[in-house]
Write a protein that holds these residues in place. Structure first.
Motif, PDB file in Angstrom:
ATOM      1  N   UNK A  23      12.803 -14.271  -0.443  1.00  0.00           N
ATOM      2  CA  UNK A  23      13.730 -15.606  -0.308  1.00  0.00           C
ATOM      3  C   UNK A  23      14.551 -15.662   0.877  1.00  0.00           C
ATOM      4  N   UNK A  24      15.355 -14.507   1.309  1.00  0.00           N
ATOM      5  CA  UNK A  24      16.411 -14.612   2.139  1.00  0.00           C
ATOM      6  C   UNK A  24      15.753 -14.826   3.596  1.00  0.00           C
ATOM      7  N   UNK A  25      14.500 -14.244   3.966  1.00  0.00           N
ATOM      8  CA  UNK A  25      13.843 -14.274   5.015  1.00  0.00           C
ATOM      9  C   UNK A  25      13.344 -16.041   5.076  1.00  0.00           C
ATOM     10  N   UNK A  31      17.127 -22.050   8.148  1.00  0.00           N
ATOM     11  CA  UNK A  31      18.267 -22.379   8.703  1.00  0.00           C
ATOM     12  C   UNK A  31      18.145 -22.417  10.226  1.00  0.00           C
ATOM     13  N   UNK A  32      17.373 -21.612  10.662  1.00  0.00           N
ATOM     14  CA  UNK A  32      17.087 -21.481  11.997  1.00  0.00           C
ATOM     15  C   UNK A  32      16.641 -23.171  12.764  1.00  0.00           C
ATOM     16  N   UNK A 139      15.382 -16.443  17.007  1.00  0.00           N
ATOM     17  CA  UNK A 139      16.363 -15.523  16.421  1.00  0.00           C
ATOM     18  C   UNK A 139      15.701 -15.174  14.922  1.00  0.00           C
ATOM     19  N   UNK A 140      14.630 -15.870  14.330  1.00  0.00           N
ATOM     20  CA  UNK A 140      14.191 -15.661  13.256  1.00  0.00           C
ATOM     21  C   UNK A 140      13.474 -14.176  13.040  1.00  0.00           C
ATOM     22  N   UNK A 141      12.794 -13.969  14.267  1.00  0.00           N
ATOM     23  CA  UNK A 141      11.822 -12.321  14.140  1.00  0.00           C
ATOM     24  C   UNK A 141      12.667 -11.363  14.317  1.00  0.00           C
ATOM     25  N   UNK A 142      13.929 -11.488  14.956  1.00  0.00           N
ATOM     26  CA  UNK A 142      15.001 -10.568  15.105  1.00  0.00           C
ATOM     27  C   UNK A 142      15.530 -10.380  13.622  1.00  0.00           C
TER      28      UNK A 142
END
Length: 432
Positions: A23-25, A31-32, A139-142
């Protein structure tokens, strides 16, 4: 046990991490995307304030500058069909904005946002901002990689802690098993650690109590045997004096030999009681089977002659060393021959044979021409079991002597009738 603990902890930790990190991912991706859309909205609204100025040249320059410096494609569609900024087609969403409705939608390659604006003359226009997928997921992948590393790190830490705990449990269990094996080998001073973890400490305390109780019972047994042997010696001394007072030297010698045999048996019982519970690895017990069996045959031959029993003796020339003390071997031979005299009628022939055993040791065979054992009477090898009204200890003594010497005892039918008892005696160094 250690592996099972690690598997259990690993599975539990993995489920918790999945329930927390997935869920955090997803939240980070949302958010991004929201951040990118908000940035595009702010830039589009900045352009909308320039539309109201009415200066076409300044407006064109401003839109071009915003489009050049922005990470998004910004385009201004005017009512007269003029297009300023990034090149873009009039999409259905742009047409919707031309009618005065601001909206956004997901399109191939990203997200399209349109704002309806008005120039000073009241003519409508549309500001279009296009956010590509790269900006929506910047920034999602990182962040996901960091979350994955965090999850793996937490899993490794939990496994390390679980392994440490499992090692403690397994070590306590192995120590407990080692103590039980030492007690089984006769090391009655072995004790487990009662400070072990949880229930293992309770089991260790119970095992220590059991070991102490066994030691106490053996001590009482040794004292009882020693006391009984001491009491028997007095009547034996009286019998010896009576035998010496007989007028017939042959009778005196025969009865004296019997008293000596009883005396040896009593002494052997005392020695065995003292040796019981001793530390393993002590002095190895060895005797010459040829000499011992020959001596006992000579003793029993007198009674065989009195009861008119034909005796066949075949003893291989010695020495034949076996892993059994002389007193124990004498008790074994006396038990087997005593059964012959006790359970067969007078005049029944018997044979004693002692041969070398392949690989060392010796094989003792005692056969008689009596009635033999009843069918299915294999229980006679168990201590205290007898089908003829005796104590049932004779064959058990012989069996335990064979096992003490690293061998076995078996019952076989004789060639013509009766019973044949075969005792295998191992060589020195093979005793358990």
């Amino acid at each position: 046990m250690r592996r099972r603990v690690l598997v259990l902890v690993g599975a539990t930790t993995s489920l918790v991490l999945i329930a927390f990190l997935v869920p955090l991912a997803l939240l980070l991706r949302t958010v991004a995307a929201d951040r990118a859309v908000q940035g595009a909205t702010v830039e589009a609204q900045a352009v909308s304030s320039l539309v109201a100025t009415g200066d076409r040249a300044a407006l064109a320059l401003s839109v071009a500058q915003v489009d050049a410096t922005s990470a998004y494609d910004v385009t201004l569609f005017l009512a007269d069909g003029t297009r300023l900024g990034a090149a873009a087609e009039r999409s259905p969403l742009v047409e919707l904005g031309a009618r005065g409705t601001s909206a956004s939608a997901v399109v191939p390659g990203g997200r399209e946002i349109v704002f309806a604006v008005r120039d000073p003359s009241g003519t409508g226009g549309v500001i279009r901002a296009f956010v590509p997928d790269a900006e929506l997921t910047r920034g999602v992948t990182r962040a996901w990689l960091l979350l994955a590393a965090l999850g793996i790190g937490l899993l490794l830490v939990s496994l390390a802690v679980a392994d440490r705990m499992a090692r403690s449990l397994v070590r306590s269990t192995i120590d407990l098993a080692a103590v039980s094996h030492r007690l089984a080998r006769g090391e009655l001073d072995a004790r487990a650690d009662p400070q072990a973890t949880g229930e293992l400490g309770v089991v260790a305390g119970a095992l220590n109590t059991l070991a102490a109780r066994i030691s106490e019972l053996l001590r009482e047994e040794r004292e009882t045997v020693a006391d009984l042997a001491h009491r028997v010696r007095t009547p034996l001394t009286a019998l010896r004096l009576d035998a010496e007072s007989l007028s017939d030297p042959r009778d005196a010698a025969r009865i004296g030999a019997g008293v000596d045999g009883v005396q040896r048996a009593v002494t052997s019982a005392i020695d065995q009681a003292r040796r019981r519970g001793a530390e393993p690895g002590g002095e190895r017990v060895v005797s010459d089977a040829a000499a011992t069996v020959s001596d006992r045959i000579a003793f029993w031959s007198v009674l065989a002659e009195d009861t008119e029993r034909e005796t066949a003796v075949d003893i291989a020339p010695g020495p034949l060393p076996v892993a059994l003390g002389r007193a124990d071997l004498e008790a074994c031979v006396d038990a087997l021959l005593g059964n012959v005299f006790a359970h067969t009628p007078d005049g029944t022939a018997f044979a004693v044979r002692l041969t070398p055993r392949e690989g060392g040791g010796a094989t003792l065979t005692v056969a008689d021409a009596g009635p033999g054992l009843p069918a299915g009477a294999t229980a006679a090898l168990r201590r205290g079991v007898s089908g003829a009204g005796s104590t049932g200890l004779g064959l058990d003594i012989a069996r335990r002597s064979a096992e003490q010497a690293g061998g076995t005892l078996r019952l076989e039918p004789a060639e013509r009738a009766g019973l044949r008892v075969v005792v295998e005696l191992g060589p020195p160094g093979t005793a358990p």
